[in-house]
Design a protein around this motif. Structure first.
Motif, PDB file in Angstrom:
ATOM      1  N   HIS A 644       0.888  -0.994  -0.082  1.00  0.00           N
ATOM      2  CA  HIS A 644      -0.053   0.157   0.008  1.00  0.00           C
ATOM      3  C   HIS A 644       0.873   1.256   0.172  1.00  0.00           C
ATOM      4  N   GLY A 645       0.535   2.339  -0.395  1.00  0.00           N
ATOM      5  CA  GLY A 645       1.184   3.533  -0.751  1.00  0.00           C
ATOM      6  C   GLY A 645       0.940   4.441   0.625  1.00  0.00           C
ATOM      7  N   TRP A 646       1.786   5.245   0.765  1.00  0.00           N
ATOM      8  CA  TRP A 646       1.896   6.210   1.983  1.00  0.00           C
ATOM      9  C   TRP A 646       2.339   7.668   1.610  1.00  0.00           C
ATOM     10  N   GLY A 647       1.896   8.644   2.314  1.00  0.00           N
ATOM     11  CA  GLY A 647       2.486   9.996   2.057  1.00  0.00           C
ATOM     12  C   GLY A 647       1.405  10.431   0.726  1.00  0.00           C
ATOM     13  N   GLY A 648       0.224   9.893   0.482  1.00  0.00           N
ATOM     14  CA  GLY A 648      -0.468  10.214  -0.612  1.00  0.00           C
ATOM     15  C   GLY A 648      -0.477   9.631  -1.766  1.00  0.00           C
ATOM     16  N   ASP A 649       0.697   8.542  -1.786  1.00  0.00           N
ATOM     17  CA  ASP A 649       0.930   8.037  -3.046  1.00  0.00           C
ATOM     18  C   ASP A 649      -0.229   6.609  -3.063  1.00  0.00           C
ATOM     19  N   THR A 650      -0.431   6.368  -4.391  1.00  0.00           N
ATOM     20  CA  THR A 650      -1.069   4.912  -4.707  1.00  0.00           C
ATOM     21  C   THR A 650      -0.193   3.974  -5.247  1.00  0.00           C
ATOM     22  N   VAL A 651      -0.424   2.850  -5.395  1.00  0.00           N
ATOM     23  CA  VAL A 651       0.421   1.796  -5.888  1.00  0.00           C
ATOM     24  C   VAL A 651       0.679   1.887  -7.384  1.00  0.00           C
ATOM     25  N   ARG A 652       1.479   1.998  -7.994  1.00  0.00           N
ATOM     26  CA  ARG A 652       1.878   2.155  -9.336  1.00  0.00           C
ATOM     27  C   ARG A 652       1.512   0.620  -9.924  1.00  0.00           C
ATOM     28  N   ILE A 653       1.083   0.281 -11.271  1.00  0.00           N
ATOM     29  CA  ILE A 653       1.045  -0.709 -11.744  1.00  0.00           C
ATOM     30  C   ILE A 653       2.140  -1.665 -11.744  1.00  0.00           C
ATOM     31  N   ASN A 654       3.273  -1.099 -11.801  1.00  0.00           N
ATOM     32  CA  ASN A 654       4.507  -2.131 -11.892  1.00  0.00           C
ATOM     33  C   ASN A 654       4.926  -2.555 -10.589  1.00  0.00           C
ATOM     34  N   ASP A 655       4.555  -2.086  -9.474  1.00  0.00           N
ATOM     35  CA  ASP A 655       4.948  -2.393  -8.138  1.00  0.00           C
ATOM     36  C   ASP A 655       3.663  -3.297  -7.753  1.00  0.00           C
ATOM     37  N   ARG A 656       2.837  -3.667  -8.327  1.00  0.00           N
ATOM     38  CA  ARG A 656       1.649  -4.504  -7.889  1.00  0.00           C
ATOM     39  C   ARG A 656       1.851  -6.016  -7.986  1.00  0.00           C
ATOM     40  N   PHE A 657       1.289  -6.849  -7.489  1.00  0.00           N
ATOM     41  CA  PHE A 657       1.420  -8.435  -7.674  1.00  0.00           C
ATOM     42  C   PHE A 657       0.643  -8.897  -8.801  1.00  0.00           C
ATOM     43  N   PHE A 658       1.304  -9.455  -9.542  1.00  0.00           N
ATOM     44  CA  PHE A 658       0.828 -10.622 -10.662  1.00  0.00           C
ATOM     45  C   PHE A 658       0.857 -11.826 -10.462  1.00  0.00           C
ATOM     46  N   LYS A 659       0.097 -12.705 -10.137  1.00  0.00           N
ATOM     47  CA  LYS A 659       0.088 -14.005  -9.859  1.00  0.00           C
ATOM     48  C   LYS A 659      -0.540 -15.049 -10.809  1.00  0.00           C
ATOM     49  N   GLY A 661       0.946 -18.632 -13.574  1.00  0.00           N
ATOM     50  CA  GLY A 661       1.935 -19.385 -14.031  1.00  0.00           C
ATOM     51  C   GLY A 661       2.810 -20.157 -13.171  1.00  0.00           C
ATOM     52  N   ASN A 662       3.987 -20.079 -12.804  1.00  0.00           N
ATOM     53  CA  ASN A 662       4.734 -20.720 -11.756  1.00  0.00           C
ATOM     54  C   ASN A 662       4.299 -20.582 -10.582  1.00  0.00           C
ATOM     55  N   SER A 663       3.748 -19.384 -10.119  1.00  0.00           N
ATOM     56  CA  SER A 663       3.190 -19.159  -8.732  1.00  0.00           C
ATOM     57  C   SER A 663       1.927 -19.406  -8.354  1.00  0.00           C
ATOM     58  N   PHE A 664       1.010 -19.974  -9.647  1.00  0.00           N
ATOM     59  CA  PHE A 664      -0.401 -20.711  -9.118  1.00  0.00           C
ATOM     60  C   PHE A 664      -0.597 -21.410 -10.594  1.00  0.00           C
ATOM     61  N   ARG A 665      -0.203 -22.828 -10.148  1.00  0.00           N
ATOM     62  CA  ARG A 665      -0.372 -23.652 -11.445  1.00  0.00           C
ATOM     63  C   ARG A 665      -1.948 -23.698 -11.802  1.00  0.00           C
ATOM     64  N   GLY A 666      -1.982 -23.845 -13.047  1.00  0.00           N
ATOM     65  CA  GLY A 666      -3.430 -24.047 -13.790  1.00  0.00           C
ATOM     66  C   GLY A 666      -3.834 -22.707 -14.344  1.00  0.00           C
ATOM     67  N   PHE A 667      -3.099 -21.399 -13.984  1.00  0.00           N
ATOM     68  CA  PHE A 667      -3.334 -20.193 -14.387  1.00  0.00           C
ATOM     69  C   PHE A 667      -2.325 -19.584 -15.262  1.00  0.00           C
ATOM     70  N   GLN A 668      -2.424 -18.631 -16.145  1.00  0.00           N
ATOM     71  CA  GLN A 668      -1.490 -18.033 -16.874  1.00  0.00           C
ATOM     72  C   GLN A 668      -0.891 -16.991 -16.012  1.00  0.00           C
ATOM     73  N   THR A 669       0.373 -16.842 -16.490  1.00  0.00           N
ATOM     74  CA  THR A 669       1.344 -15.455 -15.961  1.00  0.00           C
ATOM     75  C   THR A 669       0.088 -14.392 -15.961  1.00  0.00           C
TER      76      THR A 669
END
Length: 787
Positions: A644-659, A661-669
């Protein structure tokens, strides 16, 4: 109990083989070398030695021969002392003949020197490598040639072939005489035919089938699909091991009285194979009866020790549980400061009630101290890298608990295929020598991965890592990766003992480019550097700190800005300065192949100490392992993360989690989580939670195939976007953005194969729960190769 019984034909074959190999030496028909030892010639029984005269020596200096004699000038000698001098010279193995006479005051020493071996040659070897034969024999170039040593080496070679299943092999030694008392030694080998195992019969078994028991023994029948196996030949020593394996199998399942009555190996009529028959007496099943712990040490509480026993009255008798109990009592005593304990279980069987009472006697053992620690087998890794993982030093009190922990720490390095810790007697009864024997394995890794999805996605990854650089335990990584999703350049170096202390420090330089154009309509780049320092808090817990500074950017094609203005608003380049830490703990019984225990870690990174980005990212994961019986191991794993962001910032798209593929079998990257249902783009999530349950099970295939399988199920979710990205404009929600934080689940089977090119894994998945906008895949393939 009857020992292994061999057929008369087998003994006759072995005796003939060995006899034919040694006959040439005994009869002298081939080895026409110097005559063997002669008796001393004593023409004068006694007298005073005025001088010593050596005759017949060619290579060995006369003064050297004189130094071996137990007689000096001026000594009074008699027949007994002369006979002792003859035997003394013979014991040096330098001479084939020695004669000593006393003529007046002159002691005449006549010798015939044994020849020097110029070279050792093997002829006719095909089934066994020449290097293996050379390692077995004791005669080497420039060593002294003696008949006894040749006879012993012939026997060793015959035994080596016998263990390889060639019981009719014969070895004929020959010599070629050369000038200057040198000889070439030639071992002419007739390997004979290889004998296999045509059938393994089990007699007397009722509780378990023949098939079950054949899986227990190491010896296997010679079937065509076992062409890679080395256990399909007959080996009497292996048969003894098989008897022990059967005993363990039965006694671990309640059969306290079990015994192997006989193990018979008979040659088949064609003299090519053996038929092996085990005759067993199973006896009835027993349960544990009364359990008792007694101790001579008043400072050790017997009731407390009894509470630590992993067995209880009424449980099915299991001999392995008794061993576990001894280990638990030893560990508890060692933890209490009593390393010198001798724990002896006493058994009392009640055959009417079919119970076994076990009494554990905890006695004060002799005090033993570590005299020396020897490192053996480290052909590449330097000694200090291994020694610093051993929790004992010379002079410490011997402690088996610390020694076992040391073995696990050495194995955890990942540098060695096998690690064995043994104790051998020292120079005194209260001293022991600890031997750490290691077998080096490849620590360099050439890795690549290939993935296939339901919409023909393709991923190729390649990298090079050396985890034991220069044999000093340092890790050096130079990786270049490319594929449909990412391009990576990563250079890193880690020193495990920074400043000579137990500090693990390193530096990383990296440049990443992730192409999520097909998944989320953006591409992100990141270039930067990081430093990290870590140290152990205790034997099971580790703390690591890090600092990273990087320049990251988000690129979005202008064509998307009309439909996705919020995404385009995140375009640009930003400086990220972040500091973080990891707290990890490991309580597994084995760091490589755990069957008991658990591990976990907790990670946090805060960005905003300078730079343009401010967020707090927190992640944790834990795994628990439980083995039910060999190859049946249950693994339960959980992972969770939140940013989560602080100081008024939101979380940019490149800092979010993308699950996925290898991190969750049965689903694509990036296959799960929030998504724009209009553009089909993944948006990533601020929160994820994933659980895995996996049960490994045997395939029924021979172990030499190296194939393991496991059933798995994975379940979890991803979501919790910042509200800013769920709106078209302030106060107006974007109905196309779906962020349901719904349950996703899959199940399937993983097949792991140790192929000739390296370990390979195939994942076959079936979706159990998903949302309408998730992206799935049914098959994934990945592999890596060591060098």
């Amino acid at each position: 109990m009857v020992n292994n019984t061999m057929s008369h034909s087998f003994f006759r074959a072995r005796c003939l083989a060995l006899a034919s190999s040694l006959a040439v030496l005994t009869c002298g028909t081939v080895l026409a070398g110097p005559a063997m030892a002669q008796t001393a010639v004593q023409q004068q029984q006694s007298g005073v030695v005025g001088r010593i005269i050596v005759k017949g020596n060619e290579r060995i200096d006369g003064s050297t021969i004189g130094s071996y004699l137990p007689i000096q000038v001026g000594d009074t000698v008699d027949g007994q002392r002369i006979d002792l001098a003859v035997k003394t010279l013979f014991r040096t193995d330098l001479f084939s003949d020695v004669q000593i006479t006393l003529q007046g005051t002159d002691l005449i020493v006549k010798v015939v020197e044994n020849p020097i071996v110029n070279q050792v040659v093997f002829e006719g070897e095909h089934a066994l490598a020449e290097t293996k034969l050379r390692d077995e024999v004791t005669i080497h170039p420039r060593s002294i040639f003696t008949k006894a040593r040749v006879q012993a080496d012939v026997a060793r070679i015959v035994e080596l072939y016998r263990r390889a299943g060639r019981i009719t092999a014969t070895v004929t030694p020959k010599i070629v005489e050369l000038p200057q008392k040198r000889v070439d030694l030639v071992f002419e080998i007739d390997e004979g035919a290889k004998t296999g195992v045509s059938r393994i019969n089990i007699l007397g078994n009722k509780a378990f089938s023949d098939s079950d028991l054949r899986d227990v023994v190491v010896t296997k029948e010679s079937n065509w699909w076992r062409f890679l196996s080395s256990n399909t030949n007959y080996d009497p020593d292996r048969l003894d091991y098989d008897r022990e394996q059967l005993r363990k199998y039965y006694t671990n399942r309640g059969y306290y009285d079990f015994r192997v009555i006989s193990a018979v190996a008979e040659l088949t009529p064609n003299q090519k194979n053996f038929a092996i028959t085990f005759t067993v007496d199973e006896g009835p099943k027993y349960k544990f009866g009364d359990l008792k712990v007694s101790t001579e040490n008043k400072k050790l509480d017997a009731d407390f020790l009894k509470a630590l026993l992993p067995i209880h009255k009424g449980q099915l008798y299991d001999s392995s549980k008794v061993e576990d109990a001894i280990d638990a009592l030893t560990f508890a005593s060692g933890s209490a400061g009593y390393a010198f304990v001798d724990i002896r279980p006493r058994f009392k069987a009640d055959r009417d009630k079919r119970t076994v009472d076990v009494s554990f006697e905890v006695r004060e053992g002799p005090h033993v101290y570590v005299e020396r620690i020897d490192i053996i087998g480290n052909t590449r890794t330097v000694d200090p890298v291994i020694r610093r993982e051993i929790l004992l030093t010379e002079g410490d009190a011997y402690n088996k608990v610390l020694l076992d922990r040391s073995r696990n720490q050495i194995r955890a390095l990942g540098f060695f295929k096998d690690v064995k810790m043994a104790e051998v007697p020292g120079s005194a009864p209260d001293k022991t020598i600890v031997q750490a024997t290691v077998e080096e394995q490849p620590t360099g890794e050439f890795s690549f991965g290939i993935g296939f999805s339901s919409i023909d996605k393709f991923l190729f990854d390649i990298g090079v890592t050396e985890r034991n650089f220069r044999g000093r335990g340092q890790e050096l990584r130079a990786r270049v990766s490319t594929g449909s999703l990412s391009q990576t350049i990563d250079l890193s170096f880690t020193e495990p003992r920074w400043l000579g202390r137990n500090l693990r420090a390193g530096v990383d330089i990296f440049s990443y480019r992730y192409n999520y154009a097909n998944q989320a309509s953006f591409t992100t780049t990141q270039t930067g550097a990081a430093v990290h320092v870590g140290f152990p808090i205790n034997g099971a817990t580790y703390f690591n700190t890090r600092y990273q500074i990087s320049d990251s950017g988000v690129q979005v094609d202008d064509s998307f800005c009309t439909s996705q203005p919020i995404l385009c608003a995140q375009r640009g380049t930003f400086l990220t300065s972040q500091v973080g830490y990891t707290l990890a703990t490991d309580h597994r019984n084995d760091p490589i192949n755990p069957t008991r225990g658990w591990r976990g870690d907790f990670r946090q990174d805060i960005a905003g100490l300078g730079g343009d980005v401010r967020y707090l990212r927190t992640e944790a994961d834990a795994s628990w392992f439980h083995g039910f019986w060999p190859q049946w191991v249950l693994t339960v794993q959980g992972q969770v993360g939140y940013i989560h962001g602080w100081g008024g910032d939101t979380v940019r798209i490149n800092d979010r989690f993308f699950k996925g593929g290898n991190s969750f079998r049965g689903f694509q990257t990036a296959g799960i989580g929030p998504r724009d249902t209009t553009t089909k783009d993944a948006l990533g999530g601020n929160l994820y939670a994933i659980g895995t349950v996996e049960m490994g099970f045997p395939t029924g295939l021979p172990d030499e195939y190296g194939i393991k399988t496991a059933l798995f199920t994975e379940f979890g979710t991803e979501g919790e976007l910042d509200d800013l990205y769920k709106r078209v404009s302030p106060g107006v929600p974007n109905t196309a953005v779906r962020d349901d934080l719904a349950l996703r689940a899959s199940a399937g089977i993983s097949v792991k194969w140790k192929s000739p090119m390296g370990p390979v894994q195939f994942d076959f998945s079936q979706i159990l729960a998903k949302t309408s906008y998730d992206k799935t895949e049914l098959f994934r393939f990945s592999t890596f190769r060591q060098f």
